[in-house]
Design a protein around this motif. Structure first.
Motif, mmCIF file in Angstrom:
data_model
loop_
_atom_site.group_PDB
_atom_site.id
_atom_site.type_symbol
_atom_site.label_atom_id
_atom_site.label_comp_id
_atom_site.label_asym_id
_atom_site.label_seq_id
_atom_site.Cartn_x
_atom_site.Cartn_y
_atom_site.Cartn_z
ATOM 1 N N GLU A 134 -5.525 9.341 -2.749
ATOM 2 C CA GLU A 134 -5.658 7.884 -2.603
ATOM 3 C C GLU A 134 -4.434 7.289 -1.926
ATOM 4 O OE1 GLU A 134 -7.229 5.587 -5.914
ATOM 5 O OE2 GLU A 134 -7.480 7.454 -7.025
ATOM 6 N N GLN A 135 -4.657 6.169 -1.251
ATOM 7 C CA GLN A 135 -3.580 5.347 -0.700
ATOM 8 C C GLN A 135 -3.800 3.926 -1.229
ATOM 9 O OE1 GLN A 135 -4.159 6.385 3.535
ATOM 10 N NE2 GLN A 135 -2.055 7.146 3.468
ATOM 11 N N PRO A 136 -3.480 3.727 -2.508
ATOM 12 C CA PRO A 136 -3.864 2.472 -3.167
ATOM 13 C C PRO A 136 -3.090 1.255 -2.658
ATOM 14 C CG PRO A 136 -2.370 3.702 -4.556
ATOM 15 C CD PRO A 136 -2.719 4.603 -3.393
ATOM 16 N N VAL A 137 -3.780 0.122 -2.681
ATOM 17 C CA VAL A 137 -3.149 -1.177 -2.467
ATOM 18 C C VAL A 137 -2.846 -1.737 -3.851
ATOM 19 C CG1 VAL A 137 -3.475 -3.548 -1.639
ATOM 20 C CG2 VAL A 137 -4.303 -1.599 -0.266
ATOM 21 N N GLN A 188 0.843 -1.186 0.000
ATOM 22 C CA GLN A 188 0.000 0.000 0.000
ATOM 23 C C GLN A 188 0.879 1.236 0.000
ATOM 24 O OE1 GLN A 188 -2.676 0.515 3.342
ATOM 25 N NE2 GLN A 188 -3.935 1.946 2.172
ATOM 26 N N LEU A 189 0.551 2.193 -0.859
ATOM 27 C CA LEU A 189 1.254 3.468 -0.898
ATOM 28 C C LEU A 189 0.684 4.338 0.229
ATOM 29 C CD1 LEU A 189 2.070 5.550 -4.032
ATOM 30 C CD2 LEU A 189 1.371 6.621 -1.908
ATOM 31 N N LEU A 190 1.541 4.707 1.178
ATOM 32 C CA LEU A 190 1.097 5.491 2.330
ATOM 33 C C LEU A 190 1.277 6.987 2.114
ATOM 34 C CD1 LEU A 190 2.616 3.347 5.226
ATOM 35 C CD2 LEU A 190 0.273 3.285 4.322
ATOM 36 N N TYR A 209 8.402 7.260 -2.332
ATOM 37 C CA TYR A 209 7.111 6.837 -1.820
ATOM 38 C C TYR A 209 7.349 5.997 -0.579
ATOM 39 C CZ TYR A 209 5.152 8.063 -6.382
ATOM 40 O OH TYR A 209 4.763 8.732 -7.507
ATOM 41 N N GLN A 210 6.560 6.230 0.444
ATOM 42 C CA GLN A 210 6.579 5.384 1.628
ATOM 43 C C GLN A 210 5.506 4.327 1.423
ATOM 44 O OE1 GLN A 210 8.850 5.754 3.982
ATOM 45 N NE2 GLN A 210 8.135 3.981 5.120
ATOM 46 N N MET A 211 5.906 3.073 1.479
ATOM 47 C CA MET A 211 5.002 1.964 1.202
ATOM 48 C C MET A 211 4.912 1.064 2.439
ATOM 49 S SD MET A 211 4.514 2.541 -2.153
ATOM 50 C CE MET A 211 3.973 1.070 -2.979
ATOM 51 N N GLY A 265 3.154 14.427 1.738
ATOM 52 C CA GLY A 265 1.738 14.270 2.007
ATOM 53 C C GLY A 265 1.313 12.821 1.972
ATOM 54 N N LYS A 266 0.130 12.594 2.503
ATOM 55 C CA LYS A 266 -0.442 11.250 2.487
ATOM 56 C C LYS A 266 -0.866 10.882 1.082
ATOM 57 C CE LYS A 266 -2.211 10.385 7.046
ATOM 58 N NZ LYS A 266 -3.370 9.915 7.804
ATOM 59 N N GLY A 267 -0.592 9.644 0.720
ATOM 60 C CA GLY A 267 -1.062 9.103 -0.543
ATOM 61 C C GLY A 267 -0.682 9.938 -1.752
ATOM 62 N N VAL A 268 -1.425 9.710 -2.824
ATOM 63 C CA VAL A 268 -1.267 10.464 -4.070
ATOM 64 C C VAL A 268 -2.659 10.734 -4.609
ATOM 65 C CG1 VAL A 268 1.045 9.630 -4.692
ATOM 66 C CG2 VAL A 268 -0.955 8.319 -5.404
#
Length: 127
Positions: A72-75, A46-48, A101-103, A66-69
């Motif tokens: 979204e925070q896609p799996v 998941q992209l955090l 990206y923090q995953m 920032g959170k997600g992109v």
């Protein structure tokens, strides 16, 4: 933090200059970039969050976290990919972006995926 090479996330980037939203006289150059994250590993991730470093030709550096992109925070499951388009504005005709990206592994720890540097350039400015 785990070793990101173990999870094999491939990042592809396409950049477009948006002339209709730019204003040369006002030093406003708008770029869209489309990022594809392909999960070539064996685990769902998941992209955090994201961290961008944006540089223009005047050595002005902007950092964005920032959170997600795009909200979204896609799996992303093994063998699947996630694509999104976003944009940035530069005061110069040329610049670069890079970051990470923090995953998170869906069933485990977190890891960082570097985003290779790419160039933002008004058409016909660079050879």
């Amino acid at each position: 933090m785990e070793d990101s090479s173990h999870y094999r996330i491939k990042i592809s980037v396409q950049v477009r200059y948006l002339a209709d939203q730019s204003d040369e006289a006002d030093n406003r150059h708008v770029f869209a970039y489309t990022i594809t994250l392909a999960n070539e590993g064996e685990h769902a991730v998941q992209l955090l969050s994201r961290h961008w470093i944006i540089n223009d030709a005047n050595n002005h550096v902007q950092e964005v976290r920032g959170k997600g992109v795009v909200g979204e925070q896609p799996v992303i499951k093994p063998g699947q990919s996630f694509e999104y388009t976003s944009g940035t504005v530069l005061a110069t005709q040329v610049g670069t972006m890079s970051g990470s990206y923090q995953m998170q592994v869906v069933d485990g720890g977190e890891f960082s995926v570097p985003i290779p540097q790419f160039v933002l350039s008004v058409p016909r400015v660079l050879h």
